[in-house]
Scaffold this motif. Structure first.
Motif, short mmCIF file in Angstrom:
data_model
loop_
_atom_site.label_atom_id
_atom_site.label_comp_id
_atom_site.label_asym_id
_atom_site.label_seq_id
_atom_site.Cartn_x
_atom_site.Cartn_y
_atom_site.Cartn_z
N ASP A 70 -1.03 3.85 -2.19
CA ASP A 70 -1.85 4.77 -1.42
C ASP A 70 -1.05 5.32 -0.23
O ASP A 70 -1.38 5.04 0.93
CB ASP A 70 -3.11 4.05 -0.93
CG ASP A 70 -4.01 4.95 -0.11
OD1 ASP A 70 -3.89 6.18 -0.24
OD2 ASP A 70 -4.82 4.41 0.67
N ARG A 79 0.79 -1.23 0.00
CA ARG A 79 0.00 0.00 0.00
C ARG A 79 0.82 1.28 0.00
O ARG A 79 0.32 2.33 -0.39
CB ARG A 79 -0.95 0.01 1.20
CG ARG A 79 -2.21 -0.81 0.94
CD ARG A 79 -3.25 -0.55 1.99
NE ARG A 79 -3.79 0.79 1.97
CZ ARG A 79 -4.35 1.38 3.02
NH1 ARG A 79 -4.42 0.74 4.16
NH2 ARG A 79 -4.83 2.60 2.92
N GLY A 101 -3.00 7.15 2.42
CA GLY A 101 -3.80 6.24 3.24
C GLY A 101 -2.94 5.57 4.31
O GLY A 101 -3.35 5.41 5.46
#
Lengths: 217, 127
Positions: free
Chosen positions: A147, A143, A150
């Protein structure tokens, strides 16, 4: 519940057959490998203990914290660090023969840096010690690139849209150290005081350096 | 405060995620002694020139990719199992320790461990 609990026989990792063994599967394999390598004269069990001790207790993230603190207090050192981190870190004598180059990336009010290794878990051991479990997790590795905001949010870092987030993917040859921002309220602190508040998370980029509660009051 | 995919795999993440936690060194980096031994063996074999660091990193990346293809998502807790598999593969490829020799030695250690009363050090029989 994760799926594999429903299908205990679908995933035989080799160690399942070792449940009845006094030593667990991987522990047994490590012991076997270690004894064979020792017989061949390729390792010395005493040296192994020293390595573990060094990385677990003596390195930790403290080496990195000293580098950051010096960069905060010594503008010339900061320049050297950003220009050639491998050599600037070598001034402390921390660099080992891992043959990787170090790069320091600087956080500013406009830029946040985040370090990951998407392929495995390349990590600047000589300056940060051993990587934490989350750094090695598939979640983080997958991730951080897709992202990053995030991921940072998951670490409690809400990054405004107008701040750029740069993600650095480590390799066997190239490792990254984030130079975090020096927190306000530390004017007049010496290198040692500053080093004591620099966190590992801030040097990987998932955190910032904050004043401990009560400090600077 | 977790990295959230998938939810069940996240428990190790939030230990270190909060900025308010005690600084650094939070949470175990090795979950078992064998993990530390595998780590140290790798560094030492590299130091002695058995393999280069890029060779090691490449083998580890391959092993992680291979494991990911048919294992469940890893929250980091299986990391050293992959590390160990990569180390075994690399020493076999370098013809330092062959797969057959290794599995034979595993069985010898297994027998020795079973034959040793609880609380005493496990030793291989003298040969």
């Amino acid at each position: 519940m994760s799926d594999d609990h429903h299908h205990p026989h679908d995933h035989d990792h080799g160690s399942d057959s070792a449940h009845d063994r006094p030593l667990s599967g991987p522990a047994l394999r490590v012991k076997a490998l270690e004894s064979l390598l020792a017989e061949k004269g390729l390792i010395d069990p005493k040296t192994l203990d020293e390595i573990v001790d060094t990385y677990e207790h003596r390195v930790g993230p403290r080496n990195g914290a000293r580098i950051v603190a010096r960069a905060w207090t010594d503008p010339a050192y900061r320049q050297r660090l950003l220009a050639n981190a491998t050599e600037a870190i070598a001034e402390f004598g921390f660099i080992e023969s891992h043959a990787e180059d170090m790069v320091a990336v600087e956080n500013t009010p406009q830029v946040r840096n985040l370090v990951v290794c998407t392929l495995c878990s390349c990590y600047p051991w000589p300056v940060l010690g051993l990587p934490p479990a989350w750094y090695k997790s598939d979640a983080y590795r997958a991730r951080a690139v897709l992202d990053p905001r995030g991921v940072l949010k998951a670490f409690g870092q809400d990054i405004p849209e107008d701040i750029e987030v740069r993600v650095w993917d480590s390799t066997a040859e190239m490792r990254y150290l984030v130079l975090p921002e020096r927190p306000a309220g530390t004017e007049g602190w010496n290198e040692e005081q500053l080093a004591s508040i620099v966190t590992r998370d801030s040097m990987v980029g998932v955190g910032t350096v904050i004043l401990p509660a009560g400090a600077g009051a | 405060m977790t990295i959230s995919c998938p939810p069940e795999a996240d428990r190790t993440v939030d230990l270190t995620a909060l900025p308010a936690l005690p600084r650094d060194d939070a949470g175990p980096v090795f979950r078992a002694p064998w993990e530390a031994q595998a780590f140290a063996m790798t560094l030492e074999l590299h130091r002695r020139g058995v393999f280069t660091w890029p060779e090691w990193a490449g083998t580890l990346a391959e092993e992680i990719a291979r494991a990911k293809a048919h294992d469940a998502w890893d929250d980091g807790s299986h990391y050293y199992e992959r590390w160990l598999a990569a180390l075994e593969a690399l020493v076999a490829r370098k013809q330092v320790v062959g797969t057959a020799d290794l599995s034979q030695r595993v069985d010898e250690w297994d027998r020795a461990a079973r034959a040793t009363p609880h609380g005493q050090p496990v030793l291989l029989p003298q040969r």
